[in-house]
Design an enzyme around this catalytic site. Structure first.
Site, short mmCIF file in Angstrom:
data_model
loop_
_atom_site.label_atom_id
_atom_site.label_comp_id
_atom_site.label_asym_id
_atom_site.label_seq_id
_atom_site.Cartn_x
_atom_site.Cartn_y
_atom_site.Cartn_z
CE LYS A 19 -0.36 -2.60 11.67
NZ LYS A 19 0.33 -1.95 12.78
CG ASP A 51 -0.84 0.76 15.23
OD1 ASP A 51 -1.32 -0.01 16.08
OD2 ASP A 51 -0.45 0.36 14.11
P1 NAP Z 1 7.51 -1.78 8.65
O1 NAP Z 1 6.48 -0.94 7.98
O2 NAP Z 1 8.00 -3.02 7.98
O3 NAP Z 1 8.79 -0.82 8.95
C1 NAP Z 1 9.92 -1.33 9.54
C2 NAP Z 1 10.96 -0.22 9.76
O4 NAP Z 1 12.01 -0.81 10.53
C3 NAP Z 1 11.60 0.32 8.51
O5 NAP Z 1 11.90 1.68 8.69
C4 NAP Z 1 12.90 -0.49 8.38
O6 NAP Z 1 13.99 0.22 7.84
C5 NAP Z 1 13.24 -0.70 9.84
N1 NAP Z 1 13.98 -1.95 10.04
C6 NAP Z 1 13.57 -3.21 9.74
N2 NAP Z 1 14.50 -4.10 10.11
C7 NAP Z 1 15.53 -3.38 10.63
C8 NAP Z 1 16.80 -3.72 11.17
N3 NAP Z 1 17.20 -4.99 11.26
N4 NAP Z 1 17.60 -2.72 11.60
C9 NAP Z 1 17.21 -1.44 11.53
N5 NAP Z 1 16.03 -1.04 11.02
C10 NAP Z 1 15.20 -2.01 10.58
O7 NAP Z 1 7.01 -2.23 10.08
P2 NAP Z 1 5.95 -1.49 11.04
O8 NAP Z 1 4.57 -1.97 10.74
O9 NAP Z 1 6.23 -0.03 11.00
O10 NAP Z 1 6.32 -2.12 12.47
C11 NAP Z 1 7.56 -1.80 13.10
C12 NAP Z 1 7.62 -2.46 14.48
O11 NAP Z 1 6.65 -1.89 15.34
C13 NAP Z 1 7.34 -3.97 14.46
O12 NAP Z 1 8.25 -4.60 15.35
C14 NAP Z 1 5.94 -4.09 14.98
O13 NAP Z 1 5.72 -5.32 15.66
C15 NAP Z 1 5.91 -2.92 15.98
N6 NAP Z 1 4.53 -2.46 16.23
C16 NAP Z 1 4.05 -2.58 17.52
C17 NAP Z 1 2.77 -2.14 17.79
C18 NAP Z 1 2.24 -2.28 19.18
O14 NAP Z 1 1.02 -2.20 19.37
N7 NAP Z 1 3.08 -2.45 20.18
C19 NAP Z 1 1.96 -1.60 16.77
C20 NAP Z 1 2.50 -1.49 15.48
C21 NAP Z 1 3.80 -1.93 15.22
P3 NAP Z 1 14.26 0.38 6.24
O15 NAP Z 1 13.26 1.40 5.78
O16 NAP Z 1 15.66 0.89 6.22
O17 NAP Z 1 14.06 -0.98 5.66
#
Ligand code: NAP
Length: 298
Positions: free
Chosen positions: A74, A110
Protein backbone atom coordinates in the site's frame (compact mmCIF):
# COMPACT_ATOMS: atom_id res chain seq x y z
CA UNK A 1 -22.61 -17.26 -8.99
CA UNK A 2 -22.05 -17.36 -12.76
CA UNK A 3 -19.20 -15.34 -14.25
CA UNK A 4 -19.42 -15.02 -18.03
CA UNK A 5 -16.10 -14.02 -19.55
CA UNK A 6 -16.06 -12.89 -23.19
CA UNK A 7 -14.06 -10.68 -25.54
CA UNK A 8 -15.19 -7.44 -23.88
CA UNK A 9 -14.75 -8.48 -20.23
CA UNK A 10 -12.76 -5.94 -18.21
CA UNK A 11 -10.41 -6.84 -15.38
CA UNK A 12 -10.01 -5.89 -11.74
CA UNK A 13 -8.07 -7.56 -8.96
CA UNK A 14 -6.13 -7.39 -5.73
CA UNK A 15 -2.36 -7.09 -5.45
CA UNK A 16 -0.73 -8.32 -2.24
CA UNK A 17 1.09 -11.14 -0.49
CA UNK A 18 -0.15 -13.42 0.92
CA UNK A 19 -3.64 -13.23 -0.56
CA UNK A 20 -4.68 -16.90 -0.55
CA UNK A 21 -7.44 -16.11 1.97
CA UNK A 22 -8.66 -12.82 0.50
CA UNK A 23 -12.45 -12.28 0.54
CA UNK A 24 -12.26 -9.56 -2.13
CA UNK A 25 -12.73 -11.74 -5.27
CA UNK A 26 -15.91 -13.26 -3.78
CA UNK A 27 -17.47 -9.94 -2.80
CA UNK A 28 -16.43 -8.09 -5.98
CA UNK A 29 -17.49 -10.78 -8.46
CA UNK A 30 -20.86 -11.12 -6.68
CA UNK A 31 -21.57 -7.42 -6.95
CA UNK A 32 -20.41 -7.17 -10.60
CA UNK A 33 -22.90 -9.90 -11.46
CA UNK A 34 -25.61 -8.13 -9.43
CA UNK A 35 -24.93 -4.83 -11.23
CA UNK A 36 -24.62 -6.47 -14.67
CA UNK A 37 -21.01 -5.31 -15.04
CA UNK A 38 -18.94 -7.36 -17.51
CA UNK A 39 -15.92 -7.36 -15.19
CA UNK A 40 -13.98 -10.11 -13.45
CA UNK A 41 -11.92 -9.69 -10.27
CA UNK A 42 -8.85 -11.88 -9.73
CA UNK A 43 -6.15 -12.33 -7.05
CA UNK A 44 -2.75 -10.96 -8.15
CA UNK A 45 -0.15 -12.39 -5.73
CA UNK A 46 3.09 -10.47 -6.22
CA UNK A 47 6.37 -11.64 -4.64
CA UNK A 48 8.22 -8.33 -4.35
CA UNK A 49 8.41 -4.71 -5.52
CA UNK A 50 10.31 -5.66 -8.70
CA UNK A 51 7.41 -7.89 -9.74
CA UNK A 52 4.96 -5.18 -8.69
CA UNK A 53 6.68 -2.78 -11.09
CA UNK A 54 6.50 -5.38 -13.89
CA UNK A 55 2.83 -6.09 -13.17
CA UNK A 56 1.96 -2.41 -13.44
CA UNK A 57 3.49 -2.41 -16.94
CA UNK A 58 1.24 -5.32 -17.89
CA UNK A 59 -1.84 -3.71 -16.34
CA UNK A 60 -1.32 -0.64 -18.51
CA UNK A 61 -1.52 -2.89 -21.60
CA UNK A 62 -4.63 -4.80 -20.48
CA UNK A 63 -8.34 -3.89 -20.16
CA UNK A 64 -8.21 -3.20 -16.41
CA UNK A 65 -10.80 -0.92 -14.78
CA UNK A 66 -8.64 -0.80 -11.69
CA UNK A 67 -7.31 -2.85 -8.80
CA UNK A 68 -7.00 -2.95 -5.04
CA UNK A 69 -3.72 -3.06 -3.16
CA UNK A 70 -3.18 -4.73 0.18
CA UNK A 71 -0.27 -5.55 2.48
CA UNK A 72 2.64 -5.15 1.94
CA UNK A 73 2.36 -2.80 -1.09
CA UNK A 74 0.00 0.00 0.00
CA UNK A 75 2.85 2.42 0.77
CA UNK A 76 4.98 1.48 -2.28
CA UNK A 77 1.97 2.10 -4.55
CA UNK A 78 1.99 5.80 -3.61
CA UNK A 79 5.05 6.49 -5.76
CA UNK A 80 4.02 4.12 -8.57
CA UNK A 81 0.75 5.87 -9.50
CA UNK A 82 0.62 8.66 -12.10
CA UNK A 83 -1.55 10.68 -9.74
CA UNK A 84 -2.58 10.21 -6.10
CA UNK A 85 -5.73 11.65 -4.54
CA UNK A 86 -5.23 14.02 -1.62
CA UNK A 87 -6.73 11.66 1.00
CA UNK A 88 -4.42 8.80 -0.03
CA UNK A 89 -1.41 11.13 0.09
CA UNK A 90 -2.42 12.25 3.57
CA UNK A 91 -2.97 8.66 4.73
CA UNK A 92 0.40 7.64 3.26
CA UNK A 93 -1.12 4.59 1.54
CA UNK A 94 -3.01 3.62 -1.65
CA UNK A 95 -5.51 0.74 -1.49
CA UNK A 96 -7.46 1.42 -4.70
CA UNK A 97 -6.18 2.31 -8.16
CA UNK A 98 -8.37 3.46 -11.04
CA UNK A 99 -6.96 2.82 -14.52
CA UNK A 100 -8.37 5.76 -16.40
CA UNK A 101 -7.28 7.19 -19.77
CA UNK A 102 -4.05 5.16 -19.65
CA UNK A 103 -3.14 6.56 -16.20
CA UNK A 104 -3.03 4.95 -12.76
CA UNK A 105 -4.90 7.12 -10.25
CA UNK A 106 -4.39 6.15 -6.59
CA UNK A 107 -7.04 6.44 -3.87
CA UNK A 108 -7.47 5.32 -0.30
CA UNK A 109 -10.95 4.03 0.54
CA UNK A 110 -10.00 2.45 3.91
CA UNK A 111 -10.71 5.59 5.96
CA UNK A 112 -14.08 6.27 4.33
CA UNK A 113 -14.88 2.56 4.59
CA UNK A 114 -14.17 2.67 8.32
CA UNK A 115 -16.37 5.76 8.78
CA UNK A 116 -19.20 4.25 6.76
CA UNK A 117 -19.23 1.01 8.78
CA UNK A 118 -18.92 2.94 12.06
CA UNK A 119 -21.96 5.04 11.19
CA UNK A 120 -24.03 2.17 9.79
CA UNK A 121 -23.25 -0.34 12.53
CA UNK A 122 -23.03 1.85 15.65
CA UNK A 123 -24.48 5.27 14.74
CA UNK A 124 -21.33 6.86 16.25
CA UNK A 125 -20.91 10.60 15.52
CA UNK A 126 -17.29 11.77 15.59
CA UNK A 127 -17.97 15.47 15.95
CA UNK A 128 -16.22 16.79 19.07
CA UNK A 129 -15.23 13.32 20.35
CA UNK A 130 -11.92 12.07 21.76
CA UNK A 131 -10.77 9.01 19.83
CA UNK A 132 -7.85 6.58 20.06
CA UNK A 133 -6.20 4.69 17.21
CA UNK A 134 -4.07 1.73 18.30
CA UNK A 135 -1.38 1.17 15.66
CA UNK A 136 0.56 3.56 13.46
CA UNK A 137 0.77 1.86 10.05
CA UNK A 138 -1.16 2.39 6.81
CA UNK A 139 -4.58 1.53 8.24
CA UNK A 140 -4.00 3.84 11.22
CA UNK A 141 -3.06 6.66 8.78
CA UNK A 142 -6.31 6.15 6.85
CA UNK A 143 -8.32 6.15 10.10
CA UNK A 144 -6.54 9.33 11.24
CA UNK A 145 -7.49 11.19 8.05
CA UNK A 146 -11.10 10.01 8.31
CA UNK A 147 -11.42 11.08 11.96
CA UNK A 148 -9.82 14.45 11.22
CA UNK A 149 -12.31 15.06 8.38
CA UNK A 150 -15.10 13.89 10.73
CA UNK A 151 -14.01 16.71 13.11
CA UNK A 152 -13.02 14.63 16.11
CA UNK A 153 -11.87 16.85 19.03
CA UNK A 154 -8.71 14.88 19.71
CA UNK A 155 -7.05 11.90 18.03
CA UNK A 156 -4.46 9.99 20.06
CA UNK A 157 -2.26 7.48 18.25
CA UNK A 158 -1.21 4.68 20.61
CA UNK A 159 1.59 2.39 19.43
CA UNK A 160 4.12 0.00 20.93
CA UNK A 161 6.88 1.98 19.17
CA UNK A 162 6.30 5.64 20.00
CA UNK A 163 8.55 6.86 17.20
CA UNK A 164 6.17 5.44 14.56
CA UNK A 165 3.15 7.14 16.16
CA UNK A 166 5.12 10.41 16.27
CA UNK A 167 5.95 10.06 12.56
CA UNK A 168 2.28 9.58 11.69
CA UNK A 169 1.16 12.62 13.66
CA UNK A 170 3.96 14.84 12.28
CA UNK A 171 2.86 13.90 8.74
CA UNK A 172 -0.69 15.02 9.61
CA UNK A 173 0.26 18.14 11.56
CA UNK A 174 -0.06 20.63 8.67
CA UNK A 175 -3.61 19.37 7.89
CA UNK A 176 -4.92 19.73 11.45
CA UNK A 177 -7.41 22.54 11.95
CA UNK A 178 -9.85 22.03 14.83
CA UNK A 179 -8.68 18.53 15.76
CA UNK A 180 -5.86 18.09 18.29
CA UNK A 181 -3.42 15.18 17.99
CA UNK A 182 -1.26 13.31 20.49
CA UNK A 183 0.79 10.13 20.75
CA UNK A 184 1.29 7.66 23.61
CA UNK A 185 3.20 4.41 23.98
CA UNK A 186 0.78 1.47 24.42
CA UNK A 187 1.96 0.52 27.91
CA UNK A 188 1.24 4.07 29.21
CA UNK A 189 -2.12 4.51 27.43
CA UNK A 190 -4.57 3.58 30.21
CA UNK A 191 -5.76 7.12 31.00
CA UNK A 192 -6.14 8.19 27.37
CA UNK A 193 -8.02 5.00 26.45
CA UNK A 194 -10.27 5.16 29.52
CA UNK A 195 -11.38 8.70 28.62
CA UNK A 196 -11.89 8.13 24.86
CA UNK A 197 -15.34 7.69 23.26
CA UNK A 198 -14.04 5.54 20.40
CA UNK A 199 -11.11 3.09 20.27
CA UNK A 200 -9.98 1.52 16.99
CA UNK A 201 -7.52 -1.35 16.69
CA UNK A 202 -5.38 -0.86 13.57
CA UNK A 203 -2.80 -3.53 14.44
CA UNK A 204 -2.84 -7.17 13.33
CA UNK A 205 -2.82 -8.27 16.99
CA UNK A 206 -5.87 -10.52 17.29
CA UNK A 207 -5.60 -12.31 13.94
CA UNK A 208 -3.69 -15.33 15.17
CA UNK A 209 -4.84 -18.09 17.51
CA UNK A 210 -3.78 -17.23 21.04
CA UNK A 211 -3.34 -13.47 20.37
CA UNK A 212 -4.15 -11.30 23.38
CA UNK A 213 -6.21 -8.10 23.21
CA UNK A 214 -4.06 -5.03 22.39
CA UNK A 215 -5.92 -3.32 25.29
CA UNK A 216 -6.88 -4.87 28.65
CA UNK A 217 -10.65 -5.05 29.38
CA UNK A 218 -10.07 -2.99 32.58
CA UNK A 219 -9.15 0.09 30.45
CA UNK A 220 -12.53 0.00 28.66
CA UNK A 221 -16.02 1.01 29.81
CA UNK A 222 -19.68 0.80 28.83
CA UNK A 223 -19.84 4.32 27.34
CA UNK A 224 -17.38 3.44 24.57
CA UNK A 225 -17.51 2.16 21.01
CA UNK A 226 -14.67 -0.21 20.05
CA UNK A 227 -13.79 -1.14 16.46
CA UNK A 228 -11.39 -3.95 15.62
CA UNK A 229 -10.29 -3.64 11.97
CA UNK A 230 -9.68 -7.41 12.04
CA UNK A 231 -12.55 -9.53 10.69
CA UNK A 232 -11.02 -13.00 10.93
CA UNK A 233 -11.58 -14.44 13.51
CA UNK A 234 -15.02 -12.82 13.55
CA UNK A 235 -14.67 -12.19 17.29
CA UNK A 236 -11.22 -11.12 18.46
CA UNK A 237 -9.75 -10.90 21.97
CA UNK A 238 -10.34 -7.12 21.82
CA UNK A 239 -14.03 -7.53 21.01
CA UNK A 240 -14.38 -10.02 23.86
CA UNK A 241 -12.62 -7.53 26.20
CA UNK A 242 -14.90 -4.71 24.99
CA UNK A 243 -18.02 -6.79 25.56
CA UNK A 244 -16.79 -7.72 29.06
CA UNK A 245 -16.52 -3.99 29.79
CA UNK A 246 -20.04 -3.39 28.40
CA UNK A 247 -18.73 -1.37 25.40
CA UNK A 248 -20.26 -1.61 21.94
CA UNK A 249 -17.89 -3.58 19.70
CA UNK A 250 -17.75 -4.23 15.96
CA UNK A 251 -15.22 -6.06 13.81
CA UNK A 252 -13.63 -5.01 10.50
CA UNK A 253 -15.96 -6.83 8.09
CA UNK A 254 -18.16 -3.77 7.55
CA UNK A 255 -15.03 -1.71 6.83
CA UNK A 256 -13.78 -4.33 4.36
CA UNK A 257 -17.12 -4.32 2.56
CA UNK A 258 -17.37 -0.52 2.46
CA UNK A 259 -13.78 0.04 1.24
CA UNK A 260 -14.46 -2.48 -1.55
CA UNK A 261 -17.81 -0.93 -2.44
CA UNK A 262 -16.22 2.54 -2.56
CA UNK A 263 -13.61 1.15 -5.01
CA UNK A 264 -16.42 -0.10 -7.28
CA UNK A 265 -18.08 3.33 -6.99
CA UNK A 266 -14.80 4.90 -8.24
CA UNK A 267 -14.27 2.41 -11.07
CA UNK A 268 -17.85 2.55 -12.31
CA UNK A 269 -17.54 6.35 -12.73
CA UNK A 270 -21.28 6.68 -12.53
CA UNK A 271 -23.12 8.81 -10.01
CA UNK A 272 -26.14 6.59 -10.76
CA UNK A 273 -24.58 3.54 -9.10
CA UNK A 274 -24.25 3.13 -5.36
CA UNK A 275 -22.68 -0.27 -5.08
CA UNK A 276 -24.94 -2.42 -2.86
CA UNK A 277 -23.06 -3.13 0.36
CA UNK A 278 -25.46 -5.92 1.38
CA UNK A 279 -24.62 -8.00 -1.73
CA UNK A 280 -20.88 -7.67 -1.03
CA UNK A 281 -21.29 -8.45 2.68
CA UNK A 282 -23.35 -11.58 2.02
CA UNK A 283 -20.74 -12.82 -0.50
CA UNK A 284 -17.87 -12.14 1.96
CA UNK A 285 -19.69 -14.02 4.72
CA UNK A 286 -20.36 -16.96 2.39
CA UNK A 287 -16.68 -17.03 1.33
CA UNK A 288 -15.56 -17.08 4.98
CA UNK A 289 -17.80 -20.06 5.69
CA UNK A 290 -16.56 -21.86 2.53
CA UNK A 291 -12.89 -21.30 3.45
CA UNK A 292 -13.52 -22.49 7.00
CA UNK A 293 -15.28 -25.62 5.73
CA UNK A 294 -12.42 -26.39 3.31
CA UNK A 295 -9.85 -25.96 6.10
CA UNK A 296 -11.80 -28.45 8.22
CA UNK A 297 -12.06 -30.89 5.24
CA UNK A 298 -8.28 -30.99 4.97
P1 NAP B 1 1.01 -2.08 9.10
O1 NAP B 1 1.20 -0.89 8.21
O2 NAP B 1 1.97 -3.21 9.02
O3 NAP B 1 0.97 -1.53 10.62
C1 NAP B 1 0.84 -2.40 11.67
C2 NAP B 1 0.78 -1.64 13.00
O4 NAP B 1 0.46 -2.61 14.00
C3 NAP B 1 2.08 -0.99 13.44
O5 NAP B 1 1.78 0.18 14.14
C4 NAP B 1 2.71 -2.04 14.37
O6 NAP B 1 3.45 -1.49 15.44
C5 NAP B 1 1.47 -2.64 15.00
N1 NAP B 1 1.70 -4.03 15.38
C6 NAP B 1 2.05 -5.07 14.56
N2 NAP B 1 2.12 -6.21 15.26
C7 NAP B 1 1.83 -5.88 16.56
C8 NAP B 1 1.77 -6.62 17.76
N3 NAP B 1 2.00 -7.93 17.79
N4 NAP B 1 1.46 -5.95 18.89
C9 NAP B 1 1.21 -4.64 18.89
N5 NAP B 1 1.26 -3.87 17.78
C10 NAP B 1 1.58 -4.50 16.62
O7 NAP B 1 -0.42 -2.71 8.86
P2 NAP B 1 -1.76 -1.99 8.34
O8 NAP B 1 -1.83 -2.05 6.86
O9 NAP B 1 -1.86 -0.66 9.00
O10 NAP B 1 -2.90 -2.99 8.87
C11 NAP B 1 -3.16 -3.11 10.26
C12 NAP B 1 -4.34 -4.07 10.48
O11 NAP B 1 -5.53 -3.50 9.96
C13 NAP B 1 -4.17 -5.43 9.79
O12 NAP B 1 -4.64 -6.43 10.67
C14 NAP B 1 -5.08 -5.34 8.59
O13 NAP B 1 -5.59 -6.61 8.21
C15 NAP B 1 -6.20 -4.46 9.15
N6 NAP B 1 -6.93 -3.75 8.07
C16 NAP B 1 -8.26 -4.05 7.93
C17 NAP B 1 -8.97 -3.41 6.93
C18 NAP B 1 -10.43 -3.73 6.76
O14 NAP B 1 -10.99 -3.41 5.70
N7 NAP B 1 -11.08 -4.30 7.74
C19 NAP B 1 -8.35 -2.48 6.08
C20 NAP B 1 -6.99 -2.20 6.28
C21 NAP B 1 -6.28 -2.86 7.29
P3 NAP B 1 5.00 -1.03 15.33
O15 NAP B 1 4.98 0.27 14.59
O16 NAP B 1 5.38 -0.87 16.77
O17 NAP B 1 5.70 -2.14 14.61
Amino acid sequence: MTIRVNGTTRLAGIIGLPIDHTLSPAMHNAVYEHLGLNWVYVPLPIADETDLYRLLGAIRALPFVGFNVTMPYKQAMLSLCDEVAMLARMAGAVNTVHFEGGRLIGYNTDGRGLLESLTLETGFDLLGKDVVIVGAGGAAGAAFVAFMLGKARRITVVNRKLVRADELVSRMRSHLRITEAATVETESAEAVIASASLIVNATPLGMRDGDVSPIPAEWLNSEQVVVDMIYRPSKTALEIAAEQAGAKAINGLGMLVSQGALAVDIWSESAQIRTPRDVMRAAAERAMIDMHTKEIDF
